[in-house]
Design a protein around this motif. Structure first.
Motif, mmCIF file in Angstrom:
data_model
loop_
_atom_site.group_PDB
_atom_site.id
_atom_site.type_symbol
_atom_site.label_atom_id
_atom_site.label_comp_id
_atom_site.label_asym_id
_atom_site.label_seq_id
_atom_site.Cartn_x
_atom_site.Cartn_y
_atom_site.Cartn_z
ATOM 1 N N LEU A 193 0.831 -1.193 0.000
ATOM 2 C CA LEU A 193 0.000 0.000 0.000
ATOM 3 C C LEU A 193 0.872 1.251 0.000
ATOM 4 O O LEU A 193 1.786 1.376 0.802
ATOM 5 C CB LEU A 193 -0.899 -0.021 1.243
ATOM 6 N N ILE B 65 -0.148 4.834 0.760
ATOM 7 C CA ILE B 65 -1.354 5.486 1.243
ATOM 8 C C ILE B 65 -1.495 6.920 0.724
ATOM 9 O O ILE B 65 -2.602 7.426 0.575
ATOM 10 C CB ILE B 65 -1.389 5.431 2.797
ATOM 11 N N CYS C 116 0.618 10.854 1.192
ATOM 12 C CA CYS C 116 0.912 11.677 2.372
ATOM 13 C C CYS C 116 -0.347 12.296 2.986
ATOM 14 O O CYS C 116 -0.533 12.300 4.196
ATOM 15 C CB CYS C 116 1.922 12.762 2.006
ATOM 16 N N ASP D 76 -2.616 9.668 4.602
ATOM 17 C CA ASP D 76 -1.986 9.239 5.850
ATOM 18 C C ASP D 76 -2.329 10.218 6.968
ATOM 19 O O ASP D 76 -2.751 9.830 8.057
ATOM 20 C CB ASP D 76 -0.467 9.168 5.615
ATOM 21 N N THR D 77 -2.211 11.501 6.656
ATOM 22 C CA THR D 77 -2.379 12.532 7.662
ATOM 23 C C THR D 77 -3.843 12.892 7.910
ATOM 24 O O THR D 77 -4.281 12.971 9.057
ATOM 25 C CB THR D 77 -1.613 13.802 7.213
ATOM 26 N N LEU D 78 -4.587 13.100 6.814
ATOM 27 C CA LEU D 78 -5.953 13.634 6.947
ATOM 28 C C LEU D 78 -7.058 12.591 6.793
ATOM 29 O O LEU D 78 -8.157 12.778 7.300
ATOM 30 C CB LEU D 78 -6.184 14.741 5.905
ATOM 31 N N PHE D 79 -6.783 11.522 6.056
ATOM 32 C CA PHE D 79 -7.839 10.545 5.766
ATOM 33 C C PHE D 79 -7.417 9.122 6.130
ATOM 34 O O PHE D 79 -7.412 8.246 5.262
ATOM 35 C CB PHE D 79 -8.215 10.602 4.280
ATOM 36 N N PRO D 80 -7.065 8.874 7.398
ATOM 37 C CA PRO D 80 -6.647 7.510 7.761
ATOM 38 C C PRO D 80 -7.751 6.487 7.499
ATOM 39 O O PRO D 80 -7.451 5.330 7.192
ATOM 40 C CB PRO D 80 -6.336 7.632 9.269
ATOM 41 N N GLY E 260 -7.423 4.710 4.223
ATOM 42 C CA GLY E 260 -6.404 3.654 4.264
ATOM 43 C C GLY E 260 -6.935 2.396 4.929
ATOM 44 O O GLY E 260 -6.745 1.282 4.429
ATOM 45 N N LYS E 261 -7.627 2.601 6.040
ATOM 46 C CA LYS E 261 -8.178 1.446 6.758
ATOM 47 C C LYS E 261 -9.172 0.707 5.865
ATOM 48 O O LYS E 261 -9.231 -0.524 5.852
ATOM 49 C CB LYS E 261 -8.882 1.903 8.042
ATOM 50 N N VAL F 62 -7.421 -1.412 3.287
ATOM 51 C CA VAL F 62 -6.897 -2.621 3.921
ATOM 52 C C VAL F 62 -8.028 -3.627 4.116
ATOM 53 O O VAL F 62 -7.913 -4.808 3.790
ATOM 54 C CB VAL F 62 -6.235 -2.271 5.281
ATOM 55 N N MET G 277 8.059 12.413 8.724
ATOM 56 C CA MET G 277 6.650 12.651 8.442
ATOM 57 C C MET G 277 5.808 12.457 9.690
ATOM 58 O O MET G 277 4.886 13.228 9.963
ATOM 59 C CB MET G 277 6.180 11.715 7.337
ATOM 60 N N GLN H 220 3.442 15.214 11.449
ATOM 61 C CA GLN H 220 2.006 15.000 11.687
ATOM 62 C C GLN H 220 1.639 15.373 13.126
ATOM 63 O O GLN H 220 0.619 16.004 13.386
ATOM 64 C CB GLN H 220 1.632 13.535 11.401
ATOM 65 N N ILE I 154 -6.646 17.672 11.332
ATOM 66 C CA ILE I 154 -5.850 16.445 11.300
ATOM 67 C C ILE I 154 -6.371 15.531 12.410
ATOM 68 O O ILE I 154 -6.420 15.939 13.569
ATOM 69 C CB ILE I 154 -4.353 16.762 11.534
ATOM 70 N N PRO I 155 -6.794 14.323 12.060
ATOM 71 C CA PRO I 155 -7.351 13.450 13.095
ATOM 72 C C PRO I 155 -6.292 13.006 14.117
ATOM 73 O O PRO I 155 -5.092 13.115 13.860
ATOM 74 C CB PRO I 155 -7.898 12.258 12.318
ATOM 75 N N SER J 86 -2.959 9.096 12.799
ATOM 76 C CA SER J 86 -2.667 9.003 11.367
ATOM 77 C C SER J 86 -2.789 7.548 10.936
ATOM 78 O O SER J 86 -2.873 6.650 11.773
ATOM 79 C CB SER J 86 -1.249 9.493 11.089
ATOM 80 N N PHE J 87 -2.786 7.341 9.617
ATOM 81 C CA PHE J 87 -2.877 5.958 9.151
ATOM 82 C C PHE J 87 -1.671 5.159 9.624
ATOM 83 O O PHE J 87 -1.801 4.031 10.098
ATOM 84 C CB PHE J 87 -2.975 5.896 7.623
ATOM 85 N N TRP K 63 -2.036 4.139 13.144
ATOM 86 C CA TRP K 63 -3.030 3.049 13.242
ATOM 87 C C TRP K 63 -2.409 1.712 12.852
ATOM 88 O O TRP K 63 -2.587 0.706 13.509
ATOM 89 C CB TRP K 63 -4.217 3.357 12.336
#
Lengths: 247, 228, 472
Positions: free
Chosen positions: A5, A7, A9, A12-16, A19-20, A23, C415, C419, C455-456, C459-460, C463
């Protein structure tokens, strides 16, 4: 199959959750997902804004991270476009034969998420259920650079309970364009306004896309106007099943 | 009066990274190696080609009659009468058999523009016609006259022989090639503009009406005769 | 050029009437274009051929220009060369002055707009009358064109009627498109019949024959090309094509792309002078004006393949909002965004390469396959490189931000740190509804009309790491 994957940048930061969802979908289909935490960015923001010199180390880093990967899944059409459209040029300009070789070896292994499902894994029904009215926004890169055509729509049509509603002027840009949204904020906002009107006209509860950058933009405009339409990446819809929510 | 010629050529050559021009052979080889995968020849039989031509002309609002060679003059007379044309011109070399006898007609090649401005109608032939685009092509010369002749009068009636009709644009250019240096005008419908609110208006400065008589076609339907 | 693109656009966006006109006109042409393009099964092959021919010409431009010059001269034309706008205007003026011409009629020409010919003529007491309907509307209104193919699309019927009543000295005039067109016909007819000189641009110069081709709709072109005894054609050096038969490609792609027609009403092709048909005296002025410099840059050379169809404008979502005036040049839309800054060596129009969301619609429709987004990025990189050579540019917020981002993207660890930092920094900006509604400095452009997701908390990558630990 082992799928690596990337993901992206901003996901990764704003829309985890995107990504989940990727998966979850891939694992549900019986694949193993691999995530190399050394990954960062594809270099698109720098490249497209004119910082091409600064983009090169980022591109080289990407190549290094995915040197051994068999198949790379990217839930962001614009990153895939960056790789396919500009990595070869970056390599050519460097005059470094090894760089060019690595790019050449990378390209056939890179897939956008919906493209991976339909074109590579031959899956059109991801076994999802999502009982909502949905409209699909075709990102410019998915449409013109990747030539995805109706691939995302095919996946959406097989989602149980989902009512797919057409979007007017589906081939028109939402006005995001990366730093364009800031450098030309007024024009970008006017373009967004038109796109939001089309989304409202579609009657959808959810607007989806294969690119969270457009959705970040659409969400921003919808939320500012306190409109009830939600935005969700295609993967997040495909992750939902009748047994329960996607997340 | 061209002091800029050499400096510009030098800039071009420097920009392209070479001291002089390419050898003629290299140039010709480069040109002939270019990809030309588009369609260059016809794939329709004559009858369908003629039908297509008529359909495309009508798209432009151009009326067409298909008549046998023997009745061209009669068909022309019908149209000129319908237009109430009184002063009519034709180019030198226009076949006498095509001239409707009952009208006052004048060979117009030597008329000055302001004289042509007082003329109601002009009859001409053409060199080539193109079915796919509904185009007639006139070149300065016999039966077609100087360019002003088919430009200034408000009504242009063109006689096209089926043997002059090709299907595609590339075929037309091939036929025109031997006389490529003659003044050449491609005419596709009457003059038109969409400059005001994108509303199509037919007839601006060129003839406001164009009509075609197609002769020698596979299927004749003297539509314009019937119109009277 | 006065205002930057964003500033000019901001003004124009307030003009609702203009935006409606632009959207309507571009929609109409775009749909017509799509229809006549779809019926050509060999459209992509025509694009490939058009692109290859134009590229081949550019790579051998000196040879083809010399061929054109020789053939045109042999046919009775006189060929002049002009390094820049001033030189081209001087040559045209000299020809007109020596014949004591006080009034010229003109065919719509982007090139003469580019060099400001009309103003140069007026300054020497020669009046230039635009004969294309849209150009006439623009000229009578002391306005500037807003589109390559339909220059007056920003004006509606009522505005045009008022203009004609006033400028043509008419007592009464209807307001249908037909009425207005008829008024222009009557007004110009006398001028066509009496003019002693005409000036045109060129769509194509044919190297093999020395011929010139003009593509038009109204017949004003034919009037200008055939009635006055003196004709001057001003053409950019890039306009040449190898042979007469190469027109078979461009006469199929240009009309379809420009106006959505299978063929436009009139194409005129002439070669030097021809006895009693047309002008007795014919001049061609070959204009460089920055083109040889564009040619020298192998990356942006493709800009010169342009055949001025305007299709890129009609599909451009940015142009659709602003119209052509925001581009501060005669060339608007995507092609203007790459051509104008290059013609001016990036000294003017440096904001134009950023006036695009890089959506790629322009490249998709371009009949000669100019990869406009690629050229835009190339020009952006040149602008950035220039800025980085100045202290102000180096210390400017964009450069500092991009350098910082580049350092962050050097490793996964960096990174992750960034974050966490971002999550801490955003706290003061969080709005009441869970989103960020106002940001300072550069980012204020975003929040002027859009909220931003914060920003949640996780991060992915965080997680993923947690999931790995939980599973093991």
């Amino acid at each position: 199959m082992r799928i690596s994957l990337f993901i992206a940048c901003y996901n990764d930061t704003l829309f985890p959750d995107t990504g989940k969802a990727v998966v979850r979908v891939l694992e549900r289909l019986g694949h193993t997902v691999d995530f190399n935490p050394a990954q960062t960015c594809c270099g698109q923001m720098h490249w497209n804004t004119g910082y091409t010199r600064e983009a090169v180390p980022i591109i080289r880093h990407f190549l290094e991270v995915y040197r051994e990967a068999e198949v790379i899944c990217i839930p962001s059409s614009s990153c895939v476009a960056m790789i396919r459209d500009h990595y070869p040029k970056a390599a050519e300009e460097s005059g470094d034969a090894k760089f060019a070789e690595e790019v050449e070896s990378l390209l056939p292994r890179v897939f956008e998420f919906s493209e991976l499902l339909v074109r590579y894994l031959r899956v059109e029904d991801a076994g999802a259920a999502f009982a909502h009215k949905v409209t699909y926004h075709a990102s410019c890169h998915s449409l013109r650079s990747l030539g995805l055509g109706d691939i995302p729509l095919r996946l959406l049509r097989n989602v149980r309970g989902l009512e797919l509603l057409p979007l007017d002027d589906v081939d028109r840009c939402c006005g995001f364009g990366g730093t364009f949204a800031i450098k030309n904020a007024d024009v970008s906002s006017a373009m967004l306004e038109d796109k939001i009107e089309s989304v409202l006209k579609s009657g959808a509860e959810v607007c989806t896309a294969v690119d969270n950058s457009c959705l970040l933009h659409l969400f921003g405009g919808l939320h500012r106007r306190r409109l009830p339409v939600r935005t969700a990446h295609l993967a997040e819809i495909l992750a939902c099943t009748s047994e329960g929510a996607g997340q | 009066m061209t002091p800029a010629r050499e400096p510009i050529l030098t800039r071009i050559r420097t920009g392209l990274g070479r001291p002089g021009s390419s050898e003629p052979d290299t140039l010709a080889a480069g040109l002939s190696a270019l990809p030309r995968g588009y369609r260059t020849c016809a794939n329709l039989p004559a009858r369908l080609r003629e039908e297509l031509f008529i359909e495309r002309l009508r798209d432009y609002g151009v009326e067409v009659a298909t008549v046998p060679a023997s009745t061209v003059a009669g068909a022309a007379a019908v149209r000129l009468a319908a237009r109430q044309a009184r002063s009519i011109v034709f180019p030198a070399g226009f076949p006498a058999a095509w001239l409707p006898g009952e009208f006052n007609m004048l060979e117009g090649d030597l008329l000055r523009p302001e004289e042509l401005d007082r003329v109601d109608a002009v009859l001409t032939g053409c060199t080539v016609a193109i079915a796919e685009t509904g185009t007639i092509v006139l070149q300065t010369g016999p039966a077609q006259g100087p360019r002003r002749l088919s430009l200034i009068p408000d009504y242009h009636l063109c006689i096209v022989q089926a043997s002059q009709l090709v299907q595609t644009v590339p075929e037309a250019l091939e036929k025109l090639d031997p006389t490529a240096t003659l003044p050449t005008t491609f005419i596709s419908g009457p003059s038109a503009t969409s400059d005001i609110e994108m509303t199509r208006v037919r007839g601006v400065h060129g003839p406001r009406a164009l009509e075609v008589i197609l002769t020698g076609a596979q299927e004749e339907s003297p539509r314009l005769d019937e119109a009277v | 050029m006065t205002a930057s693109f964003p500033a000019a656009a901001r003004e124009l966006l307030r003009n609702a009437q203009l935006r409606r006109n632009v959207a309507h006109a571009t929609d109409v042409i775009r749909h017509k274009r799509d229809r006549v393009v779809e019926e050509r099964e060999d459209w992509q092959e025509l694009r490939d051929a058009g692109s290859a021919i134009r590229q081949h010409v550019l790579e051998n431009l000196d040879s083809y220009l010399l061929q054109f010059e020789e053939a045109c001269s042999a046919a009775g034309g006189q060929v002049h060369w002009a390094r820049d706008a001033a030189e081209a205007n001087r040559i045209a003026l000299a020809i007109l002055s020596s014949r004591e011409v006080r009034e010229v009629i003109k065919i719509k020409s982007m090139t003469t707009e580019e060099i400001g010919l009309n103003a140069a003529l007026e300054a020497r007491g020669i009046s230039a009358i635009e004969t294309d309907l849209a150009e006439l509307i623009v000229q009578l209104g002391h306005d500037v064109p807003s589109h390559i193919v339909v220059p007056a699309l920003h004006k509606n019927r009522q505005q045009i009627r008022e203009l004609f009543l006033r400028e043509m000295g008419l007592d009464q005039l209807g307001d249908t498109a037909e009425d207005l067109t008829a008024a222009a016909r009557a007004w110009l007819r006398r001028r066509f019949l009496t003019a002693r000189a005409a000036i045109s641009g060129a769509n194509f110069l044919i190297a093999e024959t020395g011929g010139v081709a003009i593509v038009e709709s109204e017949g004003n072109g034919r009037m200008c090309l055939t009635l006055p005894p003196l004709l001057i054609t001003i053409a950019g050096i890039e306009k040449v094509i190898p042979s007469f038969r190469d027109l078979e490609v461009f006469l199929q792609t240009l009309p379809r792309s420009a106006t959505g027609e299978r063929m436009n009403p009139y194409n005129s092709i002439w070669t030097g002078t021809t006895g009693a048909d047309g002008p007795q005296e014919f001049h061609v002025i070959l204009l460089d004006n920055g083109r040889s410099r564009i040619l020298a840059d192998s990356e942006s050379r493709q800009t010169l393949k342009c055949i001025r169809c305007g299709a890129c404008q009609n599909v451009c979502p940015v142009y659709r909002q602003t119209g052509g005036h925001a581009y501060g040049s005669v060339y608007g839309g995507p092609i203007g965004a790459i051509l104008t800054p290059q013609l001016h060596n990036l000294e003017q129009g440096a904001s134009l390469p950023y006036a695009s969301s890089l959506c790629g619609a322009c490249y998709e429709v371009c009949p000669v396959k100019i990869d406009i987004p690629e050229v835009l990025i190339h020009l952006r990189s040149e602008i950035v490189a220039r800025e980085q050579h100045t202290i102000g540019g180096m210390l400017g917020p964009w450069n500092l931000g991009m350098q910082a981002a580049a350092r962050i993207f050097a490793s996964g660890e960096r990174m992750e740190t960034a974050q966490k930092l971002g999550r801490a920094i955003q706290r003061p900006f969080a709005g009441t509804s869970g989103t960020i509604e106002s940001l300072p400095f550069l980012l204020s452009g975003w929040t002027q009309s859009r909220d931003l997701r914060p920003i949640p908390q996780e991060s992915f990558r965080a997680w993923w790491a947690r999931r790995g630990k939980e599973e093991s």
